[in-house]
Write an enzyme that holds these catalytic residues in place. Structure first.
Site, PDB file in Angstrom:
ATOM      1  N   CYS A 114      26.913  12.151   4.181  1.00 25.95           N
ATOM      2  CA  CYS A 114      27.445  13.507   4.306  1.00 25.95           C
ATOM      3  C   CYS A 114      27.428  13.965   5.764  1.00 25.95           C
ATOM      4  O   CYS A 114      26.638  13.469   6.580  1.00 25.95           O
ATOM      5  CB  CYS A 114      26.609  14.490   3.498  1.00 25.95           C
ATOM      6  SG  CYS A 114      26.756  14.318   1.725  1.00 25.95           S
ATOM      7  N   ASN A 116      31.539  13.711   7.401  1.00 26.85           N
ATOM      8  CA  ASN A 116      31.227  12.760   6.334  1.00 26.85           C
ATOM      9  C   ASN A 116      31.894  11.422   6.612  1.00 26.85           C
ATOM     10  O   ASN A 116      32.987  11.352   7.189  1.00 26.85           O
ATOM     11  CB  ASN A 116      31.577  13.297   4.941  1.00 26.85           C
ATOM     12  CG  ASN A 116      33.014  13.763   4.786  1.00 26.85           C
ATOM     13  OD1 ASN A 116      33.651  14.192   5.740  1.00 26.85           O
ATOM     14  ND2 ASN A 116      33.533  13.679   3.575  1.00 26.85           N
ATOM     15  N   ILE A 117      31.190  10.375   6.233  1.00 25.63           N
ATOM     16  CA  ILE A 117      31.655   9.011   6.491  1.00 25.63           C
ATOM     17  C   ILE A 117      31.553   8.250   5.170  1.00 25.63           C
ATOM     18  O   ILE A 117      30.445   7.945   4.711  1.00 25.63           O
ATOM     19  CB  ILE A 117      30.785   8.329   7.578  1.00 25.63           C
ATOM     20  CG1 ILE A 117      30.789   9.169   8.866  1.00 25.63           C
ATOM     21  CG2 ILE A 117      31.291   6.918   7.850  1.00 25.63           C
ATOM     22  CD1 ILE A 117      29.748   8.757   9.895  1.00 25.63           C
ATOM     23  N   GLU A 118      32.719   8.013   4.563  1.00 23.05           N
ATOM     24  CA  GLU A 118      32.723   7.365   3.250  1.00 23.05           C
ATOM     25  C   GLU A 118      32.761   5.844   3.395  1.00 23.05           C
ATOM     26  O   GLU A 118      32.861   5.309   4.502  1.00 23.05           O
ATOM     27  CB  GLU A 118      33.907   7.895   2.425  1.00 23.05           C
ATOM     28  CG  GLU A 118      33.737   9.381   2.148  1.00 23.05           C
ATOM     29  CD  GLU A 118      34.763   9.969   1.210  1.00 23.05           C
ATOM     30  OE1 GLU A 118      35.804   9.325   0.946  1.00 23.05           O
ATOM     31  OE2 GLU A 118      34.505  11.106   0.732  1.00 23.05           O
ATOM     32  N   GLU A 178      26.286  16.706   7.009  1.00 21.12           N
ATOM     33  CA  GLU A 178      25.014  17.322   7.407  1.00 21.12           C
ATOM     34  C   GLU A 178      24.001  16.267   7.837  1.00 21.12           C
ATOM     35  O   GLU A 178      23.286  16.430   8.829  1.00 21.12           O
ATOM     36  CB  GLU A 178      24.424  18.129   6.242  1.00 21.12           C
ATOM     37  CG  GLU A 178      25.287  19.278   5.774  1.00 21.12           C
ATOM     38  CD  GLU A 178      26.278  18.888   4.683  1.00 21.12           C
ATOM     39  OE1 GLU A 178      26.805  17.755   4.716  1.00 21.12           O
ATOM     40  OE2 GLU A 178      26.524  19.724   3.806  1.00 21.12           O
ATOM     41  N   CYS A 203      21.155  16.322   0.990  1.00 18.30           N
ATOM     42  CA  CYS A 203      21.126  16.900   2.346  1.00 18.30           C
ATOM     43  C   CYS A 203      20.114  18.042   2.435  1.00 18.30           C
ATOM     44  O   CYS A 203      19.448  18.193   3.469  1.00 18.30           O
ATOM     45  CB  CYS A 203      22.513  17.365   2.758  1.00 18.30           C
ATOM     46  SG  CYS A 203      23.614  15.987   3.130  1.00 18.30           S
ATOM     47  N   CYS A 255      24.794  19.289  -0.242  1.00 17.31           N
ATOM     48  CA  CYS A 255      24.405  18.633  -1.493  1.00 17.31           C
ATOM     49  C   CYS A 255      22.883  18.555  -1.575  1.00 17.31           C
ATOM     50  O   CYS A 255      22.166  18.814  -0.594  1.00 17.31           O
ATOM     51  CB  CYS A 255      25.033  17.240  -1.590  1.00 17.31           C
ATOM     52  SG  CYS A 255      24.152  15.971  -0.643  1.00 17.31           S
TER      53      CYS A 255
HETATM   54  N1  THU Z   1      30.072  15.909   1.367  1.00 13.02           N
HETATM   55  C1  THU Z   1      29.504  16.268   2.548  1.00 13.02           C
HETATM   56  O1  THU Z   1      29.723  15.632   3.582  1.00 13.02           O
HETATM   57  N2  THU Z   1      28.689  17.342   2.572  1.00 13.02           N
HETATM   58  C2  THU Z   1      28.460  18.174   1.514  1.00 13.02           C
HETATM   59  O2  THU Z   1      27.721  19.129   1.645  1.00 13.02           O
HETATM   60  C3  THU Z   1      29.128  17.908   0.235  1.00 13.02           C
HETATM   61  C4  THU Z   1      29.816  16.604   0.117  1.00 13.02           C
HETATM   62  C5  THU Z   1      31.004  14.778   1.349  1.00 13.02           C
HETATM   63  C6  THU Z   1      30.517  13.537   0.677  1.00 13.02           C
HETATM   64  C7  THU Z   1      31.828  12.882   0.288  1.00 13.02           C
HETATM   65  O3  THU Z   1      32.319  12.141   1.408  1.00 13.02           O
HETATM   66  C8  THU Z   1      32.768  14.030   0.047  1.00 13.02           C
HETATM   67  O4  THU Z   1      32.178  15.163   0.675  1.00 13.02           O
HETATM   68  C9  THU Z   1      33.015  14.326  -1.424  1.00 13.02           C
HETATM   69  O5  THU Z   1      31.814  14.447  -2.102  1.00 13.02           O
END
Ligand code: THU
Length: 137
Positions: free
Chosen positions: A53, A42-44, A55, A94, A91
């Site tokens: 996300c 994941n890259i915020e 995925e 995804c 999520c």
């Molecule tokens: N996130 C994912 O990368 N994949 C998921 O299936 C659930 C959520 C990440 C998004 C965000 O950076 C962090 O988790 C919290 O929601």
């Protein structure tokens, strides 16, 4: 590539997570039918909305390299520095993004450890999914 190896690749990808805001770190490893594995984290973003996300990072890496047929995805997630108590399911966004290329048969491994995983198909996670067939493509 065994399920265990794919889970290990997801854990390795999680090390690269950029999650300074939520501190929830996710790794994914997507196994293509041709045997290639594409990983993602994941890259915020400070703007929150552009967050990607793990995925979708893995999926978009694969598609952008011309690979569009997939067998299995492994997903691992937990707070930074902690062990996961719950499995991390993809999520809703995804699930939809994966459905476009994988349809209902994709195997989704949601793992807490190499030997501790829940496995479902994407069809089970996204029943009556809306996909290219609905648009007669
Ligand atoms: N996130 C994912 O990368 N994949 C998921 O299936 C659930 C959520 C990440 C998004 C965000 O950076 C962090 O988790 C919290 O929601």
């Amino acid at each position: 590539m065994t399920d265990r190896e794919l889970i290990r690749a997801a854990f390795a990808a999680r090390e690269k997570a950029y999650a300074p805001y939520s501190r929830f770190q996710v790794g994914a490893a997507l196994l293509a039918k041709n045997g290639q594995v594409f990983t993602g984290c994941n890259i915020e973003n400070a703007g929150y909305t552009p967050t990607n996300c793990a995925e979708r990072t893995a999926l978009f890496k694969a598609v952008s390299e011309g690979v569009t047929d997939f067998d299995t995805i492994a997903i691992v997630g937990s707070m930074a520095g902690k062990k996961n108590t719950l499995v991390t399911g993809p999520c809703g966004v995804c699930r939809q993004a994966l459905y476009e290329f994988c349809g209902p048969s994709l195997r989704v491994i949601m793992a807490k450890g190499e030997n501790d995983a829940v496995i479902r198909t994407l069809g089970e996670l996204l029943p009556f999914g809306f996909g290219p067939q609905n648009l007669e493509i």
